[in-house]
Scaffold this motif. Structure first.
Motif, PDB file in Angstrom:
ATOM      1  N   LYS A   1       0.675  -1.521  -0.026  1.00  0.00           N
ATOM      2  CA  LYS A   1      -0.010   0.058   0.141  1.00  0.00           C
ATOM      3  C   LYS A   1       1.014   1.335   0.170  1.00  0.00           C
ATOM      4  CE  LYS A   1      -0.739  -0.082   5.319  1.00  0.00           C
ATOM      5  NZ  LYS A   1      -0.713   0.086   6.203  1.00  0.00           N
ATOM      6  N   PHE A   2       1.825   1.602   0.837  1.00  0.00           N
ATOM      7  CA  PHE A   2       3.398   2.540   0.463  1.00  0.00           C
ATOM      8  C   PHE A   2       3.336   2.400  -1.396  1.00  0.00           C
ATOM      9  CE2 PHE A   2       4.247   0.100   4.316  1.00  0.00           C
ATOM     10  CZ  PHE A   2       3.255   1.540   5.636  1.00  0.00           C
TER      11      PHE A   2
ATOM     12  N   GLN B   1       2.277   5.881  -3.663  1.00  0.00           N
ATOM     13  CA  GLN B   1       2.331   7.629  -2.560  1.00  0.00           C
ATOM     14  C   GLN B   1       3.423   8.429  -3.546  1.00  0.00           C
ATOM     15  OE1 GLN B   1       2.978   7.669   1.618  1.00  0.00           O
ATOM     16  NE2 GLN B   1       3.932   5.710   1.612  1.00  0.00           N
TER      17      GLN B   1
ATOM     18  N   VAL C   1      11.567   0.042   4.954  1.00  0.00           N
ATOM     19  CA  VAL C   1      10.208   0.520   5.502  1.00  0.00           C
ATOM     20  C   VAL C   1      11.395   1.548   6.807  1.00  0.00           C
ATOM     21  CG1 VAL C   1       8.157   0.757   6.978  1.00  0.00           C
ATOM     22  CG2 VAL C   1       8.983  -1.256   5.234  1.00  0.00           C
TER      23      VAL C   1
ATOM     24  N   ASP D   1       7.334   5.122   8.719  1.00  0.00           N
ATOM     25  CA  ASP D   1       6.386   4.326   7.749  1.00  0.00           C
ATOM     26  C   ASP D   1       6.092   4.009   6.815  1.00  0.00           C
ATOM     27  OD1 ASP D   1       6.158   2.262  10.325  1.00  0.00           O
ATOM     28  OD2 ASP D   1       4.042   3.371  11.334  1.00  0.00           O
ATOM     29  N   GLY D   2       7.130   4.780   5.864  1.00  0.00           N
ATOM     30  CA  GLY D   2       7.337   4.945   4.435  1.00  0.00           C
ATOM     31  C   GLY D   2       8.283   3.787   3.868  1.00  0.00           C
TER      32      GLY D   2
END
Length: 208
Positions: free
Chosen positions: A53-54, A57, A139, A143-144
């Protein structure tokens, strides 16, 4: 040996000819990209889930597919890798993930010899595959993900990976292990070259 390293060092555009063999998008599927010496994975954008999900972005597009390629960090990112960088890659070393957002797979640039094999996958196994790929992305404390450089193609970036690359754990070992994680009856042991991945793909059901 240098030739197979060169294969793991580049993930060129997908040919539009290969894209015509894709399944109808009415069921879950993944793609295995074959460019001769190198193999990687294609995950359709609408099937990204779980720990991946990262990824979106970091891109300013809404892609049709995501292409993932894993390899030795210095060699993969070098514009013109040296012989020394190639030799160093044979030893346990840092790795990197190249991720490319493809807005329209069928409209991507042609490159002779590039093939994509589409495989059916259950939702449960797709989730396991997504988690496997995500485990090869570092990560950070926010949390990116950690971007380490621009990729060689439009809408592509290199991301830090915690995995270890060496002569016995190559991009092709990574690919076939991913397929095993996704429930396919393949065997990663001893896989170094792309041909070893492709020979095992011949026994798998494909989307038609």
């Amino acid at each position: 040996m240098m030739a197979f390293l060169a294969g793991c060092a580049a993930l060129p555009p997908v040919s539009s000819h290969a894209a015509t063999a894709a399944c109808a998008r009415d069921r879950s599927e993944i793609g295995v990209i074959d460019i001769g010496w190198h193999t990687g994975l294609i995950i359709p954008a609408d099937e990204m889930q779980g720990d991946l999900k990262f990824v979106p972005q970091y891109f300013r597009v809404k892609p049709h597919d995501w292409i993932f390629g894993w390899g030795n960090r210095r060699y993969y990112m070098a514009e013109n890798p040296s012989v020394w960088e190639g030799i160093s890659a044979l030893l346990p070393s840092h790795s990197v993930m190249l991720i490319r957002a493809v807005e329209n797979l069928s409209a991507a640039s042609d490159l002779p010899g590039v093939k994509v094999r589409w495989l059916p996958v259950s939702p449960e196994n797709l989730h396991r595959l997504d988690n496997y790929i995500a485990a090869f992305l570092t990560v950070n404390h926010t949390d990116g993900l950690t971007v380490v450089g621009a990729g060689p193609y439009s809408r592509s970036k290199f991301f830090a990976s915690p995995g270890t690359y060496d002569a016995f754990h190559t991009c092709n070992t990574w690919t076939v292990t991913a397929l095993k994680t996704a429930g396919y009856p393949v065997h990663p042991a001893g896989v170094i070259f792309a041909g070893q991945v492709l020979s095992q793909l011949k026994t798998l059901p494909v989307c038609k």
